[in-house]
Design an enzyme around this catalytic site. Structure first.
Site, PDB file in Angstrom:
ATOM      1  N   HIS A  89      12.716  32.939  42.506  1.00 30.91           N
ATOM      2  CA  HIS A  89      13.990  32.286  42.147  1.00 30.91           C
ATOM      3  C   HIS A  89      14.046  31.927  40.663  1.00 30.91           C
ATOM      4  O   HIS A  89      15.059  32.090  40.014  1.00 30.91           O
ATOM      5  CB  HIS A  89      14.186  31.049  43.035  1.00 30.91           C
ATOM      6  CG  HIS A  89      15.617  30.700  43.268  1.00 30.91           C
ATOM      7  ND1 HIS A  89      16.079  30.165  44.435  1.00 30.91           N
ATOM      8  CD2 HIS A  89      16.712  30.796  42.481  1.00 30.91           C
ATOM      9  CE1 HIS A  89      17.384  29.941  44.346  1.00 30.91           C
ATOM     10  NE2 HIS A  89      17.773  30.320  43.169  1.00 30.91           N
ATOM     11  N   TYR A 133      18.801  27.365  49.429  1.00 30.12           N
ATOM     12  CA  TYR A 133      20.188  27.019  49.742  1.00 30.12           C
ATOM     13  C   TYR A 133      20.282  26.259  51.065  1.00 30.12           C
ATOM     14  O   TYR A 133      19.982  26.805  52.127  1.00 30.12           O
ATOM     15  CB  TYR A 133      21.081  28.276  49.780  1.00 30.12           C
ATOM     16  CG  TYR A 133      21.070  29.074  48.482  1.00 30.12           C
ATOM     17  CD1 TYR A 133      20.660  28.499  47.281  1.00 30.12           C
ATOM     18  CD2 TYR A 133      21.470  30.401  48.449  1.00 30.12           C
ATOM     19  CE1 TYR A 133      20.639  29.219  46.097  1.00 30.12           C
ATOM     20  CE2 TYR A 133      21.463  31.134  47.261  1.00 30.12           C
ATOM     21  CZ  TYR A 133      21.035  30.530  46.098  1.00 30.12           C
ATOM     22  OH  TYR A 133      21.014  31.250  44.927  1.00 30.12           O
TER      23      TYR A 133
HETATM   24  P1  NDP Z   1      30.663  31.932  41.804  1.00 33.63           P
HETATM   25  O1  NDP Z   1      30.878  32.209  40.374  1.00 33.63           O
HETATM   26  O2  NDP Z   1      30.491  33.056  42.742  1.00 33.63           O
HETATM   27  O3  NDP Z   1      31.847  30.998  42.275  1.00 33.63           O
HETATM   28  C1  NDP Z   1      31.919  30.438  43.565  1.00 33.63           C
HETATM   29  C2  NDP Z   1      33.079  29.456  43.576  1.00 33.63           C
HETATM   30  O4  NDP Z   1      34.294  30.148  43.271  1.00 33.63           O
HETATM   31  C3  NDP Z   1      33.270  28.796  44.906  1.00 33.63           C
HETATM   32  O5  NDP Z   1      33.683  27.460  44.663  1.00 33.63           O
HETATM   33  C4  NDP Z   1      34.421  29.584  45.542  1.00 33.63           C
HETATM   34  O6  NDP Z   1      35.151  28.729  46.385  1.00 33.63           O
HETATM   35  C5  NDP Z   1      35.223  29.998  44.336  1.00 33.63           C
HETATM   36  N1  NDP Z   1      35.890  31.305  44.513  1.00 33.63           N
HETATM   37  C6  NDP Z   1      35.376  32.447  45.026  1.00 33.63           C
HETATM   38  N2  NDP Z   1      36.276  33.439  45.015  1.00 33.63           N
HETATM   39  C7  NDP Z   1      37.396  32.909  44.477  1.00 33.63           C
HETATM   40  C8  NDP Z   1      38.686  33.424  44.210  1.00 33.63           C
HETATM   41  N3  NDP Z   1      39.001  34.691  44.492  1.00 33.63           N
HETATM   42  N4  NDP Z   1      39.602  32.582  43.648  1.00 33.63           N
HETATM   43  C9  NDP Z   1      39.311  31.301  43.355  1.00 33.63           C
HETATM   44  N5  NDP Z   1      38.104  30.755  43.600  1.00 33.63           N
HETATM   45  C10 NDP Z   1      37.147  31.557  44.157  1.00 33.63           C
HETATM   46  O7  NDP Z   1      29.427  30.914  41.866  1.00 33.63           O
HETATM   47  P2  NDP Z   1      28.045  30.822  42.605  1.00 33.63           P
HETATM   48  O8  NDP Z   1      27.251  29.851  41.807  1.00 33.63           O
HETATM   49  O9  NDP Z   1      28.193  30.591  44.044  1.00 33.63           O
HETATM   50  O10 NDP Z   1      27.350  32.253  42.361  1.00 33.63           O
HETATM   51  C11 NDP Z   1      27.421  33.321  43.280  1.00 33.63           C
HETATM   52  C12 NDP Z   1      26.115  33.516  44.010  1.00 33.63           C
HETATM   53  O11 NDP Z   1      25.045  33.815  43.093  1.00 33.63           O
HETATM   54  C13 NDP Z   1      25.599  32.258  44.714  1.00 33.63           C
HETATM   55  O12 NDP Z   1      26.356  31.958  45.862  1.00 33.63           O
HETATM   56  C14 NDP Z   1      24.169  32.620  44.928  1.00 33.63           C
HETATM   57  O13 NDP Z   1      24.039  33.498  46.014  1.00 33.63           O
HETATM   58  C15 NDP Z   1      23.826  33.297  43.611  1.00 33.63           C
HETATM   59  N6  NDP Z   1      23.242  32.367  42.614  1.00 33.63           N
HETATM   60  C16 NDP Z   1      21.943  32.594  42.207  1.00 33.63           C
HETATM   61  C17 NDP Z   1      21.330  31.733  41.308  1.00 33.63           C
HETATM   62  C18 NDP Z   1      19.917  31.977  40.883  1.00 33.63           C
HETATM   63  O14 NDP Z   1      19.314  31.088  40.259  1.00 33.63           O
HETATM   64  N7  NDP Z   1      19.351  33.126  41.164  1.00 33.63           N
HETATM   65  C19 NDP Z   1      22.045  30.566  40.741  1.00 33.63           C
HETATM   66  C20 NDP Z   1      23.433  30.480  41.155  1.00 33.63           C
HETATM   67  C21 NDP Z   1      23.983  31.364  42.057  1.00 33.63           C
HETATM   68  P3  NDP Z   1      35.359  29.071  47.967  1.00 33.63           P
HETATM   69  O15 NDP Z   1      34.009  29.339  48.528  1.00 33.63           O
HETATM   70  O16 NDP Z   1      35.999  27.842  48.467  1.00 33.63           O
HETATM   71  O17 NDP Z   1      36.251  30.279  47.995  1.00 33.63           O
END
Ligand code: NDP
Length: 287
Positions: free
Chosen positions: A121, A63
Site C-alpha cells: 500500500h 479499507y
Molecule cells: P475518487 O477521485 O475516485 O473520488 C471518489 C468520490 O467522487 C466519491 O465521493 C464519489 O461519491 C465521487 N464521485 C464518483 N463519481 C462521481 C461522478 N460521476 N460525479 C460526481 N461525483 C462522483 O477518489 P478515491 O479516493 O475514492 O480514489 C479512487 C480509488 O483509488 C479508491 O476508492 C481506492 O480504491 C483507490 N485509492 C488508493 C490509494 C492508495 O494509497 N493506493 C489512496 C486513495 C485511493 P459517490 O461514491 O457518492 O458517488
C-alpha cells in the site's frame, strides 16, 4: 451526459508487463462498507460497473478494516472469473510472514482463492526485500498472480528495481489527476520506459474536480459531465488505468462514459493553463 449502459463492448485495455491486458477504467472501493444505508447501492454500483466492462476492482485490507473487501466478496463473489481483483497489504503487515497472513485474510474476506494483483500500500519501516520475497512466495503458491507497489516515488522504484527485476513489478498505483500532475515529471516516464503501467488513484480528487470551473465549462461544451472530463483527461494516456470510486450506480454509468470522450488539443491547452504540468521534480503526493 454521455452514458450508454448498452455499451457492453470490451473497453480499451492496458497491457501489464507479463502480457496480461486489463481495462483502462476500473473501480475503487475506499469508503465503501462504511454506511449500512448505502450498502445496497454500493453492491449494485460494483455489479453495474462490471456489466459495463469496468472489471478492475481495487480494494485493500485497510479499507473499513477489511469491510470493503468483504463487500466486494459479497457483490462479486459469483462473478470472480470476470474481474481483475486488486488488493493491498498494509506496510506494517508487510514482513515476510505478515504479508502471507495478510494476503490469506484478504482472500477469505474476498471469497476467492487468488488475487490478480497484490500491492504494497505504501512503503514504511519493513525492508522492501522482505515484502518482495513474500510476494514471490505468494505467487509461487498461486495465491496471487502478480504483485506491484503503491505510492512509490522514483527513489523507491529504483530500490525495488535493484532488489528484483523491475519487470516483475506489475504497476505503481499513485495519486494522479488534473490537480496532482507531479508524476508526469519523473514517475510516469520511469514506469513507461520499463513498460510498467500506472494505476491512477483518486482520479476525481475525491469528487472535488467535478466542481472546478474549467472542468465544468469544457464539460458543457462537449455535452459531457465534469467527472467524464476529469477521467477522459487521464484515460487519454496510454498505459494508465483509472480507478474512480462511486457508490452510485448512475455515477458508475456516467464514469464509464468517459471512455467515449476525446479531448481536443484546444481542450488540453485550456486544462494545462488551469492545471499546469510540473516543470521540476515534485515529491510524490499521497492521499
Ligand atoms: P475518487 O477521485 O475516485 O473520488 C471518489 C468520490 O467522487 C466519491 O465521493 C464519489 O461519491 C465521487 N464521485 C464518483 N463519481 C462521481 C461522478 N460521476 N460525479 C460526481 N461525483 C462522483 O477518489 P478515491 O479516493 O475514492 O480514489 C479512487 C480509488 O483509488 C479508491 O476508492 C481506492 O480504491 C483507490 N485509492 C488508493 C490509494 C492508495 O494509497 N493506493 C489512496 C486513495 C485511493 P459517490 O461514491 O457518492 O458517488
Amino acid at each position: 451526459m454521455r452514458s450508454d449502459p448498452s455499451v457492453h463492448g470490451r473497453l480499451r485495455t492496458v497491457a501489464l508487463p507479463d502480457g496480461e491486458t486489463v481495462p483502462a477504467l476500473g473501480q475503487g472501493t475506499w469508503n465503501m462498507a462504511e454506511r449500512p444505508d448505502r450498502r445496497n447501492d454500493e453492491i449494485a454500483a460494483l455489479r453495474i460497473g462490471v456489466d459495463l466492462g469496468m472489471t478492475v476492482i481495487d480494494t485493500a485490507e485497510m479499507y473499513g478494516r477489511g469491510a470493503a473487501e468483504a463487500l466486494v466478496g459479497e457483490a462479486l463473489g459469483n462473478r470472480r472469473p470476470e474481474i481483475f481483483l486488486v488488493s493491498k497489504v498494509l506496510p506494517h503487515h508487510a514482513t515476510r510472514r505478515g504479508t502471507v497472513s495478510a494476503c490469506e485474510a484478504s482472500l477469505r474476506r474476498l471469497k476467492t482463492d487468488h488475487l490478480d494483483l497484490y500491492l504494497l500500500h505504501w512503503r514504511e519501516g519493513v525492508p522492501l526485500d522482505e515484502t518482495i520475497e513474500a510476494f514471490e512466495m505468494l505467487k509461487q503458491a498461486g495465491k496471487i498472480r502478480r504483485w506491484g507497489v503503491s505510492n512509490f516515488d522514483v527513489a523507491d522504484l529504483e530500490d525495488a528495481d535493484s532488489l528484483s527485476d523491475a519487470r516483475r513489478m506489475a504497476t505503481n498505483q499513485v495519486l494522479y489527476n488534473l490537480k496532482r500532475r507531479g508524476i508526469e515529471f519523473d514517475v510516469l516516464p520511469w514506469c513507461h520506459e520499463r513498460g510498467i503501467p500506472i494505476m491512477a488513484y483518486s482520479p476525481l480528487e475525491q469528487g472535488q474536480l467535478v466542481e472546478h470551473r474549467t472542468v465544468m465549462s469544457i464539460a458543457r461544451r462537449l455535452e459531457a459531465t465534469p467527472a467524464q472530463i476529469a477521467l477522459a483527461w487521464i484515460l487519454r494516456r496510454e498505459a494508465v488505468i483509472a480507478i474512480p470510486k462511486s457508490s452510485s450506480p448512475n455515477r458508475v454509468r456516467e464514469n464509464r462514459g468517459a471512455l467515449d470522450i476525446e479531448l481536443g488539443d484546444d481542450d488540453l491547452q485550456v486544462l494545462d493553463k488551469a492545471f499546469p504540468p510540473p516543470r521540476r521534480k515534485v515529491p510524490l503526493q499521497m492521499i
